[in-house]
Design a protein around this motif. Structure first.
Motif, PDB file in Angstrom:
ATOM      1  N   ASN A 152       1.199  -0.753  -0.182  1.00  0.00           N
ATOM      2  CA  ASN A 152      -0.250  -0.317  -0.255  1.00  0.00           C
ATOM      3  C   ASN A 152       1.033   1.429   0.209  1.00  0.00           C
ATOM      4  O   ASN A 152       2.119   1.232   0.860  1.00  0.00           O
ATOM      5  CB  ASN A 152      -0.400  -0.178   0.883  1.00  0.00           C
ATOM      6  N   PRO A 153       0.419   1.988  -0.794  1.00  0.00           N
ATOM      7  CA  PRO A 153       1.311   3.288  -0.446  1.00  0.00           C
ATOM      8  C   PRO A 153       1.592   4.248   0.847  1.00  0.00           C
ATOM      9  O   PRO A 153       2.938   4.379   0.519  1.00  0.00           O
ATOM     10  CB  PRO A 153       1.247   4.461  -1.878  1.00  0.00           C
ATOM     11  N   LEU A 154       1.130   3.522   1.982  1.00  0.00           N
ATOM     12  CA  LEU A 154       0.959   4.438   2.568  1.00  0.00           C
ATOM     13  C   LEU A 154       2.541   3.407   3.764  1.00  0.00           C
ATOM     14  O   LEU A 154       3.180   3.979   4.260  1.00  0.00           O
ATOM     15  CB  LEU A 154      -0.036   4.211   3.620  1.00  0.00           C
ATOM     16  N   SER A 155       2.805   3.178   3.771  1.00  0.00           N
ATOM     17  CA  SER A 155       3.949   1.406   3.299  1.00  0.00           C
ATOM     18  C   SER A 155       5.241   2.372   2.812  1.00  0.00           C
ATOM     19  O   SER A 155       6.136   1.822   3.919  1.00  0.00           O
ATOM     20  CB  SER A 155       4.044   0.263   3.374  1.00  0.00           C
ATOM     21  N   LYS A 157       5.785   5.800   3.247  1.00  0.00           N
ATOM     22  CA  LYS A 157       5.527   7.107   4.274  1.00  0.00           C
ATOM     23  C   LYS A 157       7.391   7.335   4.277  1.00  0.00           C
ATOM     24  O   LYS A 157       7.469   6.334   5.386  1.00  0.00           O
ATOM     25  CB  LYS A 157       4.396   7.161   5.063  1.00  0.00           C
ATOM     26  N   ASN A 168       3.547  12.310  -4.646  1.00  0.00           N
ATOM     27  CA  ASN A 168       3.391  12.339  -3.437  1.00  0.00           C
ATOM     28  C   ASN A 168       2.296  10.882  -3.629  1.00  0.00           C
ATOM     29  O   ASN A 168       0.969  10.218  -4.001  1.00  0.00           O
ATOM     30  CB  ASN A 168       2.147  13.788  -4.472  1.00  0.00           C
ATOM     31  N   LEU A 169       2.574  10.241  -2.356  1.00  0.00           N
ATOM     32  CA  LEU A 169       2.184   9.589  -2.648  1.00  0.00           C
ATOM     33  C   LEU A 169       0.211   8.834  -2.207  1.00  0.00           C
ATOM     34  O   LEU A 169      -0.058   8.205  -3.039  1.00  0.00           O
ATOM     35  CB  LEU A 169       2.185   8.468  -0.922  1.00  0.00           C
ATOM     36  N   GLY A 170      -0.633  10.691  -1.566  1.00  0.00           N
ATOM     37  CA  GLY A 170      -1.610   9.795  -1.338  1.00  0.00           C
ATOM     38  C   GLY A 170      -2.327  10.305  -2.632  1.00  0.00           C
ATOM     39  O   GLY A 170      -3.267   9.599  -2.632  1.00  0.00           O
ATOM     40  N   PRO A 218      -2.480   1.155  -4.308  1.00  0.00           N
ATOM     41  CA  PRO A 218      -3.616   1.022  -3.554  1.00  0.00           C
ATOM     42  C   PRO A 218      -4.315  -0.044  -2.728  1.00  0.00           C
ATOM     43  O   PRO A 218      -5.524   0.575  -1.633  1.00  0.00           O
ATOM     44  CB  PRO A 218      -4.409   3.262  -3.396  1.00  0.00           C
ATOM     45  N   SER A 221      -3.124  -4.693   0.674  1.00  0.00           N
ATOM     46  CA  SER A 221      -3.528  -3.839   1.966  1.00  0.00           C
ATOM     47  C   SER A 221      -1.974  -4.865   3.046  1.00  0.00           C
ATOM     48  O   SER A 221      -1.811  -4.806   3.600  1.00  0.00           O
ATOM     49  CB  SER A 221      -4.482  -4.338   2.922  1.00  0.00           C
TER      50      SER A 221
END
Ligand SMILES: NC(=O)c1ccc[n+]([C@@H]2O[C@H](COP(=O)([O-])OP(=O)(O)OC[C@H]3O[C@@H](n4cnc5c(N)ncnc54)[C@H](O)[C@@H]3O)[C@@H](O)[C@H]2O)c1
Length: 274
Positions: A152-155, A157, A168-170, A218, A221
């Motif tokens: 997931n892109p948030l990983s 961060k 921009n991961l978001g 995205p 998970s």
């Protein structure tokens, strides 16, 4: 009767504490936990209390833990694993290393120490599948080994490489390749992937020839690792969709289980698998 294996654990986080519990629960009569060491003294003493009310397992020095162990299990950090391995091997004690990324660049030295002091080094497969087939394939001719990791892109961060590229991961709405290069560069730029890429490189054709692709997706998970091995023996393709460890979302649960399975292999008279 076989000798009971005395085990010391360095690093009492997600993997270390799960292992400590597994050793005292599942390996009775075959292995015994003799020591716990963590740079966070409280973590080692709390775990000691949890495992055994009677016996104090927390060691105040790494050296004293090594002294009483037949096998040291390193589950601390990539920054510390080389030093822990060096001290352990120089004492003639065997070691299982989880933070493989910390030793990948010093593998020849590790081999030398292991031979010199007649001590064994165990590197579990960790969070990936296919190491068995890779070990067999490399006995013949290997054309290519590729690891594709999707998270997931948030990983990603806080990953410097991603920040420097201005990503921009978001804003990532569909699969996006963040990195495509050698394992040697991947371990430099993506420390989170370091262990998986390191084990794969060491079992196969080295970090300079092993290819790594890192994808932010995205829609996922879980941490997904796909491995493709093209060799004279054919093509092998594996895909591992990892459930995260409940105590550390950066660690895959399979990595802990892989350490338990390695321990089982050390203790059992019959070794199954390559
Ligand atoms: N081989 C694999 O596939 C794989 C998979 C997941 C994690 N890992 C690695 O295994 C290691 C442990 O993972 P975890 O999820 O248990 O981490 P964690 O952060 O939950 O626990 C690490 C523990 O080690 C301690 N520690 C750190 N440096 C230390 C040092 N120099 N001396 C003593 N203790 C120290 C910390 O205080 C912490 O308690 C990490 O390095 C991680 O990268 C490997």
């Amino acid at each position: 009767m076989a000798k009971i294996l005395k085990i010391g654990i360095v690093g009492c986080g997600a993997i270390g504490s799960s292992l400590a519990k597994a050793i005292s629960r599942d390996f009775r009569g075959k292995a015994v936990l003799v020591g716990l060491f963590d740079m966070d003294v409280l973590k080692a003493s709390c775990l000691s209390e949890l495992i055994s009310r009677k016996k104090k397992l927390a060691a105040s020095l790494l050296e004293s833990l090594i002294k009483k162990s037949d096998l040291v299990i390193e589950a601390a950090s990539g920054a510390a694993s080389w030093e822990i391995a060096q001290k352990t091997l120089e004492s003639g004690c065997n070691i299982m290393i989880m933070s493989v990324g910390g030793i990948v660049g010093r593998y020849p030295e590790l081999l030398k120490l292991s031979k010199k002091y007649n001590a064994k080094v165990y590197l579990p497969s960790g969070a990936i599948s296919g190491i068995d087939a890779l070990k067999a394939s490399v006995m013949g001719e290997i054309k290519a080994v590729t690891l594709t990791t999707s998270k997931n892109p948030l990983s990603f961060k806080g990953v410097r490489y991603v920040q420097d590229k201005g990503i921009n991961l978001g804003a990532i709405k569909k699969e996006r390749v963040l990195f495509n290069g050698t394992a040697k560069d991947a371990v430099k730029y993506f420390p989170q992937n370091i262990n998986v890429a390191a084990v794969l490189s060491l079992a196969g054709i080295g970090a300079a020839r092993t290819r790594v692709r890192i994808i932010a997706n995205p829609a996922v998970s879980r941490n997904i690792h796909e491995i493709e091995i093209i060799s004279g023996a054919g093509t092998v393709y594996t895909r591992t969709e990892n459930v995260l460890h409940p105590e550390n979302p950066k660690t895959s649960y399979l990595a802990f289980l892989s350490a338990v399975a390695t321990l089982k292999q050390i203790l059992e008279p019959v070794k199954i698998g390559t």
